[in-house]
Scaffold this active site. Sequence first.
Site, mmCIF file in Angstrom:
data_model
loop_
_atom_site.group_PDB
_atom_site.id
_atom_site.type_symbol
_atom_site.label_atom_id
_atom_site.label_comp_id
_atom_site.label_asym_id
_atom_site.label_seq_id
_atom_site.Cartn_x
_atom_site.Cartn_y
_atom_site.Cartn_z
ATOM 1 N N GLU A 48 2.917 7.791 -31.818
ATOM 2 C CA GLU A 48 4.172 8.074 -31.096
ATOM 3 C C GLU A 48 5.550 7.803 -32.140
ATOM 4 O O GLU A 48 5.105 7.055 -32.956
ATOM 5 C CB GLU A 48 4.272 6.722 -30.078
ATOM 6 C CG GLU A 48 5.598 6.866 -29.289
ATOM 7 C CD GLU A 48 5.754 5.895 -28.125
ATOM 8 O OE1 GLU A 48 4.870 4.906 -27.855
ATOM 9 O OE2 GLU A 48 6.653 6.026 -27.299
ATOM 10 N N CYS A 244 5.577 5.585 -24.182
ATOM 11 C CA CYS A 244 6.470 5.868 -23.400
ATOM 12 C C CYS A 244 7.464 6.995 -23.658
ATOM 13 O O CYS A 244 8.272 7.518 -22.816
ATOM 14 C CB CYS A 244 7.633 4.681 -23.320
ATOM 15 S SG CYS A 244 6.478 3.021 -22.802
ATOM 16 N N ASN A 375 1.668 8.325 -18.918
ATOM 17 C CA ASN A 375 1.301 7.230 -19.698
ATOM 18 C C ASN A 375 1.095 5.882 -19.282
ATOM 19 O O ASN A 375 -0.172 5.767 -18.881
ATOM 20 C CB ASN A 375 2.511 7.116 -21.022
ATOM 21 C CG ASN A 375 2.325 6.003 -21.660
ATOM 22 O OD1 ASN A 375 1.200 5.618 -22.297
ATOM 23 N ND2 ASN A 375 3.382 5.351 -21.820
ATOM 24 N N GLU A 376 2.071 5.494 -18.927
ATOM 25 C CA GLU A 376 1.837 3.903 -18.298
ATOM 26 C C GLU A 376 2.434 3.791 -17.013
ATOM 27 O O GLU A 376 3.314 3.111 -16.948
ATOM 28 C CB GLU A 376 2.583 2.961 -19.158
ATOM 29 C CG GLU A 376 1.584 2.048 -20.207
ATOM 30 C CD GLU A 376 2.568 1.187 -21.113
ATOM 31 O OE1 GLU A 376 3.667 0.990 -20.904
ATOM 32 O OE2 GLU A 376 1.675 0.379 -21.863
HETATM 33 O O1 AHR Z 1 3.163 1.007 -28.282
HETATM 34 C C1 AHR Z 1 4.423 1.055 -27.757
HETATM 35 C C2 AHR Z 1 4.645 1.035 -26.384
HETATM 36 O O2 AHR Z 1 3.924 0.190 -25.516
HETATM 37 C C3 AHR Z 1 4.206 2.483 -25.838
HETATM 38 O O3 AHR Z 1 5.355 3.551 -25.963
HETATM 39 C C4 AHR Z 1 3.883 2.272 -24.414
HETATM 40 O O4 AHR Z 1 3.134 3.158 -23.979
HETATM 41 C C5 AHR Z 1 3.492 0.808 -24.403
HETATM 42 O O5 AHR Z 1 4.267 -0.004 -23.578
#
Ligand code: AHR
Length: 663
Positions: A48, A244, A375-376
Amino acid sequence: MKKIIGSALIAGSLFTGNAMGQNYKDFTVQTDHVKAEIQPTMWGIFFEDINFAADGGIYAELVKNRSFEFYTPLMGWEEKKSEDNASYITVMNRSSKDSANPRYAQIKLDAEKEAFTLTNEGFRGMGLKEGLSYSFSLNARTLKGAPVTLHIELLSHDNKVVGKTSLKLDSPHWDKFTASLKSTVTDPKGKLRLSFEGKSTVDIDMVSMFPSDTWKNRPNGLRADLIQKLADLNPGFLRFPGGCIVEGRELATRYQWKKTVGNLEDRKVQINRWNTEFDHRPTHDYFQSFGVGFFEYFQLSEDLNAEPLPILSCGMACQFNTGELVPMDQLDPYIQDALDLIEFANGDVSTPWGKLRKEMGHPAPFDLKYIGVGNEQWGPQYIERYKVFAKAIKEKYPEIIIVSGTGPFPDGKEFDYAAEELKKLDAEIVDEHYYRNPEWFLENADRYDNYDRSGPKIFAGEYAAQSVAIASPDNKNNWQCALSEAAFMTGLERNADVVHLSSYAPLFAHAEGWQWTPDLIWFDNLNSYATPNYYVQQLFSTNKGTQVVEIGYASNEPVTGQEELYASAVLDEKNNQLILKIVNSSSKDATKTVRLEGDTKTTGKGSITVLKSEALGRVNSFDNPENIHPTTEEANFRGKKLTINLPAYSLTVVKINLKESNL
Ligand code: AHR
């Protein structure tokens, strides 16, 4: 091929002894009872653009804000002009002609005065190496072609000139000019100074400088030392672009892959969502140039021999931020992005997106097999969007495996809801995230032992033990965290029939530009070091094996914390080895007898690798990068009863060479 026995482990107290300190029996390894095939994707990496992982990190571009598109157009640039403003710079905007890269800088020169200079500070400096060549380029035009001499200088941290060359800019139309120059020093805090001389007006854009020693010597390349660290993990997959960052703070700043491919000039710069995320680590100069975009991620996956695993926005902005939702009747463009991505990766060169891939230098398909939807995300809003994505993707590309998600936490109401709904929907692979304290990792080494084998497969997509609290700036990559992750990973490995992919997160952090800790690899502008957590990952991924076999107390009691030990075992068909991984999380050394049961015959040879530290708080650092690192010794094993020493606070990897006929 061995017989695969039932995958659910027998829970019971068939070992003698208990956690009150009585003696436990030996470990036995059922060497000819294969429990599960191990997926090639078992251990992978999560990338990321957080902590300056892309711009200022793996992307080897040294110039920050090269196209003047940051919110403050001259951020990263320092100008020096004559006091009477005879020579000066202005920022122009041609958005009607170029909406992706609207700005450029215009410098009006007064030949009578000294040269007008602009100095770029890089990403907390520029890493310069003695004797190395640097490729400089810019797009420029001059008024009616009236010539401008551009002096290009590398500066040391204390502003000494340590490399120089010059260019004549004399085109009345936008043109690309290139030059090469060498540094006479090594300095992590170098700078680039441009001095313009002439009686003219010059427009400049896309000011760029790359070191010549990029990964595979590619132009627009990646930092070779950092990519080598990834290659050394032998990852089974590369998940990108996050995290994220996929979602964006708001929908408008979500990650849109189509804006990250094609010519660099056409990739629209955007604020990085981590720029403003944490009050404790504001990084006002964090933007995304997308110099590393989806083509580069696919190419990197190929270089690493890792399956590409792109994750896409599902029409939900980060629910920790705005949580904006795209209305269901406006979801089509998001779905089209997913379908077009598959075409970009796998489509014939006669298709529009396959054609672009070819034009970017890769006519052959990238052989994309997985795609992540969201993603989340959490809640019914996710499930209803996931359903539409899954239907559309499967209709057109039934062979593509869809990764769905259960949100940010490994348990609780939202997790339970998503897990249940996704199971009902026959989801194929579900992404789970675990950012928890080290104790949680130890306690959850048996998380999947009794997991429902009829449900979706698991992608342990983001995990890292947090020494203080989730996302606390005081978290450390210490040995306690790494060791607890190792214990947890024995559980992932033991359950490789359901856990098909896993990755530590985040991957990279710039020592001066980070927002989130802990991270697997830390770097500055010239150097990097691997954390103890990295070595844990490496010991698992480079000793992945091909099939899981049982290791446990007599009659298959898995080793999940009894005696403060954790263990897993695999066969490696390729190298004809039996590999044991044993974690001793206690403060005391232990000795264990391991009995090999079944027909397997050993050659009597092998090796023992130990990763340990007597201090749980110990870390690696730039000054002491190998404070904690693995050591390997050859070993002789006589017969089928092995005595293994397990030092206090250690991960031990035992490799036993098998006779050819065994596998
Ligand atoms: O790894 C850091 C963050 O943690 C990522 O962007 C997210 O997916 C998670 O909350």
